[in-house]
Every structure is written in C-alpha cells, then in structure tokens.
Scaffold this motif. Structure first.
Motif, short mmCIF file in Angstrom:
data_model
loop_
_atom_site.label_atom_id
_atom_site.label_comp_id
_atom_site.label_asym_id
_atom_site.label_seq_id
_atom_site.Cartn_x
_atom_site.Cartn_y
_atom_site.Cartn_z
N ALA A 189 43.98 16.71 -13.60
CA ALA A 189 43.62 17.77 -12.65
C ALA A 189 44.52 17.74 -11.42
CB ALA A 189 42.15 17.63 -12.25
N GLN A 190 44.87 16.56 -10.95
CA GLN A 190 45.76 16.45 -9.80
C GLN A 190 47.17 16.91 -10.14
OE1 GLN A 190 45.43 12.82 -7.39
NE2 GLN A 190 43.39 12.53 -8.25
N ARG A 191 47.62 16.61 -11.35
CA ARG A 191 48.94 17.08 -11.77
C ARG A 191 48.98 18.60 -11.82
NH1 ARG A 191 50.34 12.69 -16.52
NH2 ARG A 191 51.35 11.21 -15.11
N HIS A 192 47.89 19.19 -12.30
CA HIS A 192 47.87 20.65 -12.40
C HIS A 192 47.81 21.30 -11.02
CE1 HIS A 192 47.18 24.64 -13.91
NE2 HIS A 192 46.20 24.75 -13.04
N SER A 193 46.92 20.82 -10.18
CA SER A 193 46.67 21.46 -8.88
C SER A 193 47.63 21.01 -7.79
CB SER A 193 45.24 21.18 -8.42
OG SER A 193 45.06 19.81 -8.12
N ARG A 194 48.22 19.84 -7.97
CA ARG A 194 49.06 19.22 -6.93
C ARG A 194 48.26 19.04 -5.64
NH1 ARG A 194 52.02 16.05 -9.37
NH2 ARG A 194 53.17 17.01 -11.06
N ASN A 195 46.96 18.75 -5.82
CA ASN A 195 46.04 18.48 -4.72
C ASN A 195 45.11 17.35 -5.13
OD1 ASN A 195 46.18 20.50 -2.38
ND2 ASN A 195 46.37 21.81 -4.18
N ILE A 196 44.29 16.91 -4.20
CA ILE A 196 43.23 15.97 -4.52
C ILE A 196 42.29 16.69 -5.48
CG2 ILE A 196 41.28 14.69 -3.55
CD1 ILE A 196 42.87 14.82 -0.83
N GLU B 207 42.70 17.77 2.24
CA GLU B 207 42.37 16.49 2.87
C GLU B 207 41.03 16.49 3.59
OE1 GLU B 207 45.34 18.05 3.12
OE2 GLU B 207 46.44 16.70 1.80
N THR B 208 40.52 17.66 3.92
CA THR B 208 39.21 17.74 4.59
C THR B 208 38.09 18.01 3.61
OG1 THR B 208 39.43 20.10 5.08
CG2 THR B 208 40.28 18.54 6.74
N GLY B 209 38.41 18.08 2.31
CA GLY B 209 37.39 18.30 1.29
C GLY B 209 37.10 19.76 1.00
N LYS B 210 37.88 20.66 1.58
CA LYS B 210 37.66 22.09 1.35
C LYS B 210 38.36 22.52 0.05
CE LYS B 210 38.32 26.63 3.32
NZ LYS B 210 39.30 27.46 3.96
N PRO B 211 37.64 23.23 -0.83
CA PRO B 211 38.27 23.68 -2.09
C PRO B 211 39.51 24.54 -1.84
CG PRO B 211 35.90 23.96 -2.19
CD PRO B 211 36.23 23.60 -0.76
N VAL B 212 40.49 24.36 -2.70
CA VAL B 212 41.74 25.13 -2.62
C VAL B 212 42.00 25.81 -3.96
CG1 VAL B 212 42.77 23.64 -0.85
CG2 VAL B 212 43.15 23.13 -3.26
N ILE B 213 42.74 26.89 -3.91
CA ILE B 213 43.07 27.67 -5.11
C ILE B 213 44.03 26.87 -5.98
CG2 ILE B 213 44.12 29.83 -5.94
CD1 ILE B 213 41.45 30.22 -4.49
N VAL B 214 43.81 26.96 -7.30
CA VAL B 214 44.69 26.27 -8.26
C VAL B 214 45.43 27.29 -9.12
CG1 VAL B 214 43.25 24.20 -8.31
CG2 VAL B 214 42.87 26.00 -9.99
N PRO B 215 46.60 26.91 -9.66
CA PRO B 215 47.34 27.84 -10.51
C PRO B 215 46.62 28.11 -11.82
CG PRO B 215 48.64 25.84 -10.04
CD PRO B 215 47.29 25.65 -9.46
N PRO B 216 46.82 29.27 -12.40
CA PRO B 216 46.22 29.57 -13.71
C PRO B 216 46.92 28.79 -14.82
CG PRO B 216 47.60 31.39 -12.98
CD PRO B 216 47.57 30.41 -11.85
N ILE B 217 46.28 28.78 -15.97
CA ILE B 217 46.81 28.10 -17.16
C ILE B 217 47.26 29.15 -18.17
CG2 ILE B 217 45.99 26.91 -19.26
CD1 ILE B 217 46.47 24.88 -17.25
N ILE B 218 48.37 28.86 -18.83
CA ILE B 218 48.83 29.68 -19.95
C ILE B 218 48.82 28.80 -21.20
CG2 ILE B 218 50.73 31.02 -20.93
CD1 ILE B 218 51.66 31.54 -18.05
N PRO B 219 47.79 28.95 -22.04
CA PRO B 219 47.73 28.12 -23.24
C PRO B 219 48.83 28.51 -24.22
CG PRO B 219 46.00 29.76 -23.29
CD PRO B 219 46.68 29.88 -21.96
#
Length: 169
Positions: free
Chosen positions: A45-52, A118-130
């Motif tokens: 999940a971290q690799r995909h989002s590049r976030n916590i 870093e403050t625990g607020k949700p952030v947008i993640v990139p979509p997936i292309i299967p």
C-alpha cells in the motif's frame, strides 16, 4: 496523478517458520501469519500511494492449509484496487516444499489500507490499471467487496449498493 499497475505495488516476503512461531502441533500460529501478511500488505500500500498507509480492516482471511515448522513461506501482496484514499490489498501465501522446491498456495487474505499524511489525514491515491486476468478479476470484485462492507456497517443503503444488486438482477 498517474495510474499504476498492481505489479508496481508487488511486495514479496519470504521467511522460515521457526519453533517459537508455532503452536503445540508445530503449525505456524494464525496470528503470526496475520502479522506477516499485514507487514507485506502495508509495504504494498505504501509503494502504491507513496504515503504512510495504515490498516483499516482485515476483510477476509482463509487459512486453508497448515504451515508447518521449518516451512519456507512466501507472502505476495499487491494493491488490487484503489479508491479515494483507501486501497484493497490482496495477499497470496505460498509454502515451498523442502524437498522438491514446488510452491503451493496455502492461504489468502484481503486487507484494506488508507493512505494518510504525517498528521493522519487521508490523502488521495492513484488509480489502478489491472493488466492480467487475475488482476482484472480482483479489481472488479473489489468494488463489490467494498459495497458489501459499507452496507454491513450501515454506511450505505441497499439501494446504493449498485454492484451488489447487479449480481442478483
């Protein structure tokens, strides 16, 4: 935000089952396996989002085959679908036969993670292309699984679960 393939989030963890990780009949503790799967899924999940990425839920776990003391266990985790800030991560667990080296599927699981800053607020993640057939199957099923989870939690009404309704109409 650039879409990514599930392969870009692939995480593979291989480890040996040690005596301190087994029960009285020398099978890997279920909780130990859950912990290993959570770590692999978190990295994916971290690799995909590049976030916590934090674990939001363990949606499904199937303990279908005992994992014995001394076994070599490989856990493969990939993001199967991304929503706004959440990601479904599908996990396959493989056991390698000591003598032949042949791997067989032992277990699987589906976890949900949420990307946060870093403050625990949700952030947008990139979509997936299967790309592969199994990635497409898991991608399509992810929306149904999410709607079922939201429906059972009382967060959506049955009329809003369009993917679930489509299964029965």
């Amino acid at each position: 935000m650039t879409a990514k393939t599930p392969a870009e989030s692939l995480t593979v963890l291989t480890d040996l089952v040690l005596p301190s990780e087994t029960n009285h009949i020398h099978n890997l503790f279920g909780g130990e396996l859950l912990s290993r799967m959570d770590r692999a899924a978190s990295i994916s999940a971290q690799r995909h989002s590049r976030n916590i990425a934090v674990t939001a839920s363990v949606n499904h776990v199937a303990f279908t085959k005992a994992i014995l003391l001394g076994s070599v266990v490989t856990i493969e985790a990939k993001v199967s679908r991304a929503f706004n800030s959440s990601m479904e991560v599908y996990i396959d667990v493989w056991v390698e036969d000591r003598e032949s080296g042949i791997k067989s599927k032992a277990n699987e699981a589906i976890y949900t993670f949420v990307a946060v800053n870093e403050t625990g607020k949700p952030v947008i993640v990139p979509p997936i292309i299967p790309e592969t057939d199994i990635e497409k199957e898991r991608y399509d099923g992810a929306l149904r699984r999410k709607q079922l989870s939201l429906l059972l939690a009382g967060k959506i009404k049955p009329s809003e679960a369009t993917e679930l309704r489509a299964l029965f109409v």
